[in-house]
Design an enzyme around this catalytic site. Sequence first.
Site, PDB file in Angstrom:
ATOM      1  N   ILE A  49      41.240  39.034  44.689  1.00 21.04           N
ATOM      2  CA  ILE A  49      41.567  40.044  45.707  1.00 21.04           C
ATOM      3  C   ILE A  49      40.801  41.287  45.480  1.00 21.04           C
ATOM      4  CG2 ILE A  49      43.426  41.423  46.411  1.00 21.04           C
ATOM      5  CD1 ILE A  49      45.398  39.293  45.508  1.00 21.04           C
ATOM      6  N   LYS A  55      39.322  43.746  36.146  1.00 22.06           N
ATOM      7  CA  LYS A  55      40.701  43.253  36.069  1.00 22.06           C
ATOM      8  C   LYS A  55      41.335  42.948  34.829  1.00 22.06           C
ATOM      9  CE  LYS A  55      41.026  42.437  40.906  1.00 22.06           C
ATOM     10  NZ  LYS A  55      41.967  42.925  41.891  1.00 22.06           N
ATOM     11  N   PRO A 111      42.238  37.092  39.545  1.00 25.54           N
ATOM     12  CA  PRO A 111      41.034  36.589  39.784  1.00 25.54           C
ATOM     13  C   PRO A 111      41.372  34.876  39.181  1.00 25.54           C
ATOM     14  CG  PRO A 111      40.403  38.313  38.784  1.00 25.54           C
ATOM     15  CD  PRO A 111      42.034  38.234  38.712  1.00 25.54           C
TER      16      PRO A 111
END
Length: 118
Positions: free
Chosen positions: A65, A33, A2
């Site tokens: 993503i 994440k 990120p």
Amino acid sequence: MPFVELDTSLPAERLPPGLAQTLCAATADILGKPAERVNVTVRSGLAMVLSGSAEPCAQLIVSSIGVVGTAEQNKGHSARFFDVLTAQLGLGPDRIVIRFYPLEPWQIGKNRTVMTFL
């Protein structure tokens, strides 16, 4: 991986110490994440107009993503990011806007290649 970019018209001295680290930890938690993969940029003291007003404001850009690609995902992310930003910046939710951008692995370069091959 990120990427979080916070742009604000607030001067640097009005930002809490460690804001970038706080955003890093919050982003890792919100997006699920590892913090080691989160990249944060904070820019303060910018000339900004939000909704036609030059009153203090902020804009958060979140790119990642696989976790910011749907309205359902981003609705939940938005609520949680707003909680962090209003608390950290002392701004009302009407003075903050968030933009989400989904990324593909081939759009991020790292270690002389792209994430597709890592």
